[in-house]
Design a protein around this motif. Structure first.
Motif, PDB file in Angstrom:
ATOM      1  N   ARG A   4       0.832  -1.205   0.000  1.00  6.40           N
ATOM      2  CA  ARG A   4       0.000   0.000   0.000  1.00  6.40           C
ATOM      3  C   ARG A   4       0.864   1.252   0.000  1.00  6.40           C
ATOM      4  NH1 ARG A   4      -2.027   3.767   3.460  1.00  6.40           N
ATOM      5  NH2 ARG A   4      -4.231   4.370   3.187  1.00  6.40           N
ATOM      6  N   GLU A   5       1.816   1.299   0.937  1.00  5.55           N
ATOM      7  CA  GLU A   5       2.667   2.484   1.029  1.00  5.55           C
ATOM      8  C   GLU A   5       3.486   2.662  -0.246  1.00  5.55           C
ATOM      9  OE1 GLU A   5       2.271   4.710   3.304  1.00  5.55           O
ATOM     10  OE2 GLU A   5       0.716   3.349   4.041  1.00  5.55           O
ATOM     11  N   GLU A   6       3.931   1.529  -0.809  1.00  3.99           N
ATOM     12  CA  GLU A   6       4.773   1.649  -2.001  1.00  3.99           C
ATOM     13  C   GLU A   6       3.976   2.152  -3.206  1.00  3.99           C
ATOM     14  OE1 GLU A   6       7.555  -1.487  -2.737  1.00  3.99           O
ATOM     15  OE2 GLU A   6       7.755  -0.909  -4.846  1.00  3.99           O
ATOM     16  N   VAL A   7       2.760   1.639  -3.369  1.00  3.16           N
ATOM     17  CA  VAL A   7       1.952   2.101  -4.503  1.00  3.16           C
ATOM     18  C   VAL A   7       1.639   3.591  -4.343  1.00  3.16           C
ATOM     19  CG1 VAL A   7      -0.299   1.895  -5.631  1.00  3.16           C
ATOM     20  CG2 VAL A   7       0.987  -0.168  -5.041  1.00  3.16           C
TER      21      VAL A   7
ATOM     22  N   HIS B  98      -7.193  -4.460  -0.547  1.00  2.81           N
ATOM     23  CA  HIS B  98      -5.833  -4.981  -0.693  1.00  2.81           C
ATOM     24  C   HIS B  98      -5.124  -4.187  -1.782  1.00  2.81           C
ATOM     25  CE1 HIS B  98      -7.267  -8.744   1.349  1.00  2.81           C
ATOM     26  NE2 HIS B  98      -8.389  -8.384   0.763  1.00  2.81           N
ATOM     27  N   TRP B  99      -3.814  -4.028  -1.624  1.00  3.44           N
ATOM     28  CA  TRP B  99      -3.033  -3.297  -2.622  1.00  3.44           C
ATOM     29  C   TRP B  99      -2.019  -4.253  -3.235  1.00  3.44           C
ATOM     30  CZ3 TRP B  99      -3.410   2.319  -2.976  1.00  3.44           C
ATOM     31  CH2 TRP B  99      -4.330   2.868  -2.065  1.00  3.44           C
ATOM     32  N   ALA B 100      -1.913  -4.235  -4.560  1.00  2.00           N
ATOM     33  CA  ALA B 100      -0.978  -5.119  -5.235  1.00  2.00           C
ATOM     34  C   ALA B 100      -0.074  -4.291  -6.140  1.00  2.00           C
ATOM     35  CB  ALA B 100      -1.739  -6.156  -6.066  1.00  2.00           C
ATOM     36  N   ARG B 101       1.244  -4.460  -5.943  1.00  2.00           N
ATOM     37  CA  ARG B 101       2.189  -3.689  -6.757  1.00  2.00           C
ATOM     38  C   ARG B 101       2.215  -4.185  -8.195  1.00  2.00           C
ATOM     39  NH1 ARG B 101       6.508  -4.024  -1.900  1.00  2.00           N
ATOM     40  NH2 ARG B 101       5.520  -6.072  -1.882  1.00  2.00           N
ATOM     41  N   ASP B 102       1.986  -5.466  -8.386  1.00  2.00           N
ATOM     42  CA  ASP B 102       2.049  -5.994  -9.752  1.00  2.00           C
ATOM     43  C   ASP B 102       1.166  -7.233  -9.888  1.00  2.00           C
ATOM     44  OD1 ASP B 102       3.454  -8.157  -8.672  1.00  2.00           O
ATOM     45  OD2 ASP B 102       5.388  -7.184  -9.015  1.00  2.00           O
ATOM     46  N   ALA B 103       1.229  -7.836 -11.084  1.00  2.00           N
ATOM     47  CA  ALA B 103       0.374  -8.979 -11.401  1.00  2.00           C
ATOM     48  C   ALA B 103       0.629 -10.146 -10.453  1.00  2.00           C
ATOM     49  CB  ALA B 103       0.616  -9.414 -12.856  1.00  2.00           C
ATOM     50  N   VAL B 104       1.894 -10.408 -10.165  1.00  2.00           N
ATOM     51  CA  VAL B 104       2.230 -11.552  -9.314  1.00  2.00           C
ATOM     52  C   VAL B 104       1.586 -11.384  -7.942  1.00  2.00           C
ATOM     53  CG1 VAL B 104       4.128 -12.786  -8.206  1.00  2.00           C
ATOM     54  CG2 VAL B 104       4.397 -11.929 -10.555  1.00  2.00           C
ATOM     55  N   GLU B 105       1.717 -10.178  -7.404  1.00  2.00           N
ATOM     56  CA  GLU B 105       1.172  -9.923  -6.075  1.00  2.00           C
ATOM     57  C   GLU B 105      -0.355  -9.997  -6.079  1.00  2.00           C
ATOM     58  OE1 GLU B 105       3.511  -7.462  -3.028  1.00  2.00           O
ATOM     59  OE2 GLU B 105       2.194  -6.035  -4.010  1.00  2.00           O
ATOM     60  N   ALA B 106      -0.971  -9.436  -7.122  1.00  2.00           N
ATOM     61  CA  ALA B 106      -2.440  -9.471  -7.211  1.00  2.00           C
ATOM     62  C   ALA B 106      -2.939 -10.912  -7.287  1.00  2.00           C
ATOM     63  CB  ALA B 106      -2.913  -8.678  -8.434  1.00  2.00           C
ATOM     64  N   ASN B 107      -2.275 -11.721  -8.103  1.00  3.65           N
ATOM     65  CA  ASN B 107      -2.688 -13.121  -8.240  1.00  3.65           C
ATOM     66  C   ASN B 107      -2.559 -13.872  -6.916  1.00  3.65           C
ATOM     67  OD1 ASN B 107      -3.342 -12.909 -10.950  1.00  3.65           O
ATOM     68  ND2 ASN B 107      -1.273 -13.432 -11.633  1.00  3.65           N
ATOM     69  N   GLN B 108      -1.470 -13.596  -6.207  1.00  3.68           N
ATOM     70  CA  GLN B 108      -1.278 -14.259  -4.906  1.00  3.68           C
ATOM     71  C   GLN B 108      -2.390 -13.888  -3.931  1.00  3.68           C
ATOM     72  OE1 GLN B 108       2.642 -12.904  -3.946  1.00  3.68           O
ATOM     73  NE2 GLN B 108       3.680 -14.661  -4.911  1.00  3.68           N
ATOM     74  N   ILE B 109      -2.726 -12.597  -3.918  1.00  2.00           N
ATOM     75  CA  ILE B 109      -3.770 -12.129  -2.997  1.00  2.00           C
ATOM     76  C   ILE B 109      -5.092 -12.835  -3.298  1.00  2.00           C
ATOM     77  CG2 ILE B 109      -5.209 -10.143  -2.400  1.00  2.00           C
ATOM     78  CD1 ILE B 109      -2.657  -8.390  -2.867  1.00  2.00           C
ATOM     79  N   VAL B 110      -5.470 -12.855  -4.587  1.00  5.40           N
ATOM     80  CA  VAL B 110      -6.757 -13.453  -4.952  1.00  5.40           C
ATOM     81  C   VAL B 110      -6.755 -14.953  -4.662  1.00  5.40           C
ATOM     82  CG1 VAL B 110      -8.402 -13.869  -6.818  1.00  5.40           C
ATOM     83  CG2 VAL B 110      -7.198 -11.676  -6.692  1.00  5.40           C
ATOM     84  N   ALA B 111      -5.669 -15.630  -5.029  1.00  4.32           N
ATOM     85  CA  ALA B 111      -5.620 -17.081  -4.802  1.00  4.32           C
ATOM     86  C   ALA B 111      -5.744 -17.404  -3.315  1.00  4.32           C
ATOM     87  CB  ALA B 111      -4.330 -17.659  -5.376  1.00  4.32           C
ATOM     88  N   SER B 112      -5.064 -16.629  -2.479  1.00  2.00           N
ATOM     89  CA  SER B 112      -5.139 -16.960  -1.054  1.00  2.00           C
ATOM     90  C   SER B 112      -6.507 -16.603  -0.477  1.00  2.00           C
ATOM     91  CB  SER B 112      -4.002 -16.299  -0.272  1.00  2.00           C
ATOM     92  OG  SER B 112      -4.071 -14.913  -0.411  1.00  2.00           O
ATOM     93  N   LEU B 113      -7.149 -15.575  -1.008  1.00  2.41           N
ATOM     94  CA  LEU B 113      -8.513 -15.263  -0.552  1.00  2.41           C
ATOM     95  C   LEU B 113      -9.478 -16.389  -0.917  1.00  2.41           C
ATOM     96  CD1 LEU B 113      -8.794 -11.453  -1.481  1.00  2.41           C
ATOM     97  CD2 LEU B 113      -8.753 -12.435   0.826  1.00  2.41           C
ATOM     98  N   VAL B 114      -9.333 -16.929  -2.127  1.00  2.03           N
ATOM     99  CA  VAL B 114     -10.209 -18.030  -2.546  1.00  2.03           C
ATOM    100  C   VAL B 114      -9.928 -19.257  -1.683  1.00  2.03           C
ATOM    101  CG1 VAL B 114     -10.904 -19.557  -4.433  1.00  2.03           C
ATOM    102  CG2 VAL B 114     -10.365 -17.161  -4.911  1.00  2.03           C
ATOM    103  N   GLN B 115      -8.640 -19.557  -1.486  1.00  6.49           N
ATOM    104  CA  GLN B 115      -8.291 -20.734  -0.679  1.00  6.49           C
ATOM    105  C   GLN B 115      -8.853 -20.633   0.732  1.00  6.49           C
ATOM    106  OE1 GLN B 115      -4.122 -20.578  -1.549  1.00  6.49           O
ATOM    107  NE2 GLN B 115      -4.189 -22.398  -2.858  1.00  6.49           N
TER     108      GLN B 115
END
Lengths: 223, 490
Positions: A4-7, B98-115
């Motif tokens: 969050r902080e980085e974005v 949730h905040w995601a810096r890039d695609a990898v991070e966004a995918n991880q967030i969504v996958a763990s939320l579903v799990q």
């Protein structure tokens, strides 16, 4: 630094030049920003200009254009109109939201009031009857806001037939008027409906009736 | 101004922003596919006419475009503030951000939320950003099956194909091809299925119905997110969106940072601009708006995932940042003479057409999508139809310059174009040299004897004519004509 902080830091760095200058408020031809529609510096329409009678005619035309069924009636004839709509449909078992005025419901068919019915339960009804919050004549749109006479979103989604009662006072001409009326309900779930569900995904040919109710019928209650 | 240098871009190896081959190579193959060209020509012609008709109905269309541009400019100018405001409002209504810096991070967030829900399946609303980040593949790797529910996305998924249009991802397929996919891939489909669009839509309804009614997790994108109220808005047609947004217990919405709008009143503008520009309708059949969680109505768990993935890199480019105003209507695709002929796959990114040619290279870095800024004739039709007035031609030219600058900065050997330009500069700088070059050009006339055009120059000039015809040089230069008419200057 957290993501969050980085974005947020990246955004601030990207905007270190101050960002794109604001657009001149007088880009359009309309009234000045301190005029009747302050905040609308470009002068797009915020109010329609049709007479009330024309307004209802336009709504009927636009609803029909998008393949909704429309009946017009008066307050005194409303119950009879609901009755004939359901009779022509052959509907025998309808679900209704808890706040729908029972005096409009006909005798002789089974009416079930929603109390949190499951999706498979809703799938077994012949249809749903609701009120509406706002209707937009220019676009043939009905907006539901989850008020007691409209109910949960699921009840107007799963049944294959939606009978919606719209009153003349709920009809506005253009989209900005609807958005303004709905501002107070912005935190409620809103569903904007323009005709039955449709798709244009195959060769851009419009096909009515996919996952949402395949038949939308509107009863417009005149003054 | 080069502030965009150093700002992280979308990482390689994940998602769908980069093609496996340069645009000219992919375009050449697409152009040879006559069925594809016929499908595209038919579809884009239809949608262009629909859009033009409903835009013409509104006397204040230009004022709405200006208002849309102003609202997006304001949103980007204070993007940090509006995102924080959006976050606060969503949290206040029971949602999680949730905040995601890039695609990898966004995918991880969504996958763990579903799990965390225990579900192994999700139903998805058509969403560009989840396609951009390769969410379905990431979920599959985590043992989760994602069911696309938009009809065109379903066709693409069942056909093991790639989307080729922002709005109509299966625009490259005709009804007969779609019927074949359904017969092959849908287990319980009626073998007597016809290729009528209504019959195909009915087959999709039956195929997805039980999945909707039993779905526990829904995943969507967002068309608009209102900072002032925390309201998320999804615009659709079929009702598959309403199904995914309403029936599951858990809803996960993934949105690019740039989807935020400052105020509720902005919807007055965008709910007119988007439907008329995209499907060519006065209003799309269904639009859902919700704010966090509503007790007793719809999903009781709501997660909003804000994705950067190169957007801040675009924001840092003073000329390029306006592409973040895009509302994904796809009007620019439908009017583009290049898109109409090559289709969406040639662009190699989920964002095809004119907007893709300016968006994808900014998200990945120009050096990773170097041919896209050239995938245009700069005719400007895209600018004319853009509902938020993105000056796509100017950004294309700007990105071409960035490409040249970055190639030079990386100390690469000068390309043939750079050498040719240097040579041209030397020739044109001298009066005698220029006149001699013009006379020499006449020697090329026999190359174009048949059609009045030269389709293939000899090497090393062949590179120029690989993608263009050259007009035959005139029999006489202007200087020669002047001398013949007026005699030698005294």
């Amino acid at each position: 630094m957290s993501p969050r902080e980085e974005v947020l830091a990246r955004i601030r760095a990207a905007l270190a030049d101050g960002g794109e200058p604001a657009r001149p408020a007088s880009a359009g031809t309309g009234p000045a920003p301190d005029g009747p529609d302050a905040g609308n510096g470009t002068g797009f329409r915020t109010e329609g200009d049709r007479e009330p009678g024309q307004l209802l005619d336009l709504l009927v035309e636009r609803l029909t254009d998008y393949r909704a069924l429309v009946r017009r009636t008066s307050p005194a004839e409303l119950a009879a109109t609901v009755n004939s709509a359901l009779a022509e449909r052959g509907a025998r078992r309808m679900v209704v939201p808890p706040g729908l005025d029972p005096s409009v419901l006909p005798e002789g068919i089974e009416i079930v009031t929603d109390d949190g019915l499951s999706a498979p339960d809703l799938d077994a009804f012949d249809g749903v009857i609701t009120g509406a919050a706002v209707a937009v004549a220019e676009t043939g749109t009905i907006v539901l806001d989850g008020s007691p006479d409209q109910g949960r979103r699921a009840i107007t989604l799963v049944p294959d037939y939606h009978l919606c009662i719209v009153r003349a006072a709920q009809v506005v001409e253009i989209v900005p008027e609807a958005v303004a009326r709905l501002a107070a309900q912005a935190d409620r779930p809103l569903t904007w409906i323009s005709g039955p569900s449709a798709t244009s995904d195959i060769e851009l040919k419009r096909v009515e009736g996919v996952h949402g109710p395949r038949t939308l019928e509107v009863i417009l209650v005149g003054p | 101004m080069t502030t965009y240098l150093g700002m992280p871009t979308a990482p390689p190896g994940v998602g769908h922003l980069r093609g496996s081959e340069p645009f000219p190579v992919a375009a050449r193959r697409a152009l040879a596919d006559t069925q594809l060209r016929a499908n595209l020509a038919m579809a884009t012609k239809t949608i262009r006419a629909k859009r033009a008709a409903v835009v013409a109905e509104l006397g204040d269309w230009e004022e709405l475009r200006a208002a849309g541009q102003a609202a997006k400019t304001g949103a980007m100018r204070h993007l940090d503030r509006y995102l924080e405001q959006l976050e606060t409002r969503v949290q206040a209504h029971g949602g999680t951000v949730h905040w995601a810096r890039d695609a990898v991070e966004a995918n991880q967030i969504v996958a763990s939320l579903v799990q965390a829900t225990g579900s192994r399946e999700v139903v998805k609303v058509k969403s560009m950003v989840t396609d951009e980040i390769g969410l379905n593949e990431a979920l599959a790797a985590a043992g989760i099956t994602a069911h696309e529910t938009d009809l065109a996305e379903l066709i693409v998924q069942l056909g093991h194909d790639r989307p080729s249009h922002i709005l109509v991802p299966a625009i490259h397929l005709n009804r007969a091809e779609i019927r074949e996919i359904f017969l092959r891939e849908m287990a319980d489909v009626d073998p007597a299925l016809t290729d009528q669009p209504a019959a195909l839509a009915e087959a999709a309804r039956l195929y997805l119905r039980s999945r909707f009614l039993s779905a526990r997790v829904g995943i969507s994108g967002a068309n608009f997110a209102i900072a002032e109220t925390g309201t998320i808005c999804v615009v659709e047609s079929e009702g598959n969106g309403r199904m995914c947004l309403t029936l599951p217990d858990t809803l996960i919405t993934v949105m690019g940072l740039e989807k935020v709008l400052p105020s509720w009143a902005d919807l007055a503008v965008f709910m007119q601009l988007l439907p008329r520009s995209s499907t060519g309708e006065r209003m799309n059949p269904y639009t859902s708006m919700w704010t966090g969680v509503t007790p007793g109505d719809g999903p009781q768990q709501f997660h909003l995932v804000l994705v950067d993935n190169g957007r801040t890199a675009a924001l840092a480019d003073q000329t390029g940042r306006q592409v973040l105003h895009c509302i994904r209507c796809s009007a620019c695709l439908n009017v583009c003479p290049v898109y109409e002929r090559v289709g969406g796959h040639a662009y190699g990114s989920v964002y095809p057409g004119p907007i893709g040619a300016v968006l994808s290279p900014q998200l990945t870095g120009v050096e990773e999508n170097p041919t896209l800024p050239y995938a245009s004739s700069l005719c400007g039709a895209c600018y004319d139809v853009c509902p938020v007035k993105i000056d796509i031609p100017s950004v294309l030219v700007h990105l071409r310059a960035r490409h040249v600058d970055e190639a030079r900065r990386n100390h690469r050997l000068p390309g043939s174009e750079a050498i040719a330009m240097s040579a041209a500069s030397w020739v044109m700088a001298g009066h005698g040299r220029f006149a001699a070059a013009q006379r020499a050009a006449r020697l090329g006339r026999p190359l174009g004897r048949r059609r009045g055009r030269i389709s293939q120059l000899p090497p090393p000039l062949a590179a120029w004519t690989r993608a263009r015809d050259l007009p035959v040089p005139p029999a006489q230069t202007f200087r020669q004509w002047w001398r013949d008419e007026h005699g030698k200057p005294s």
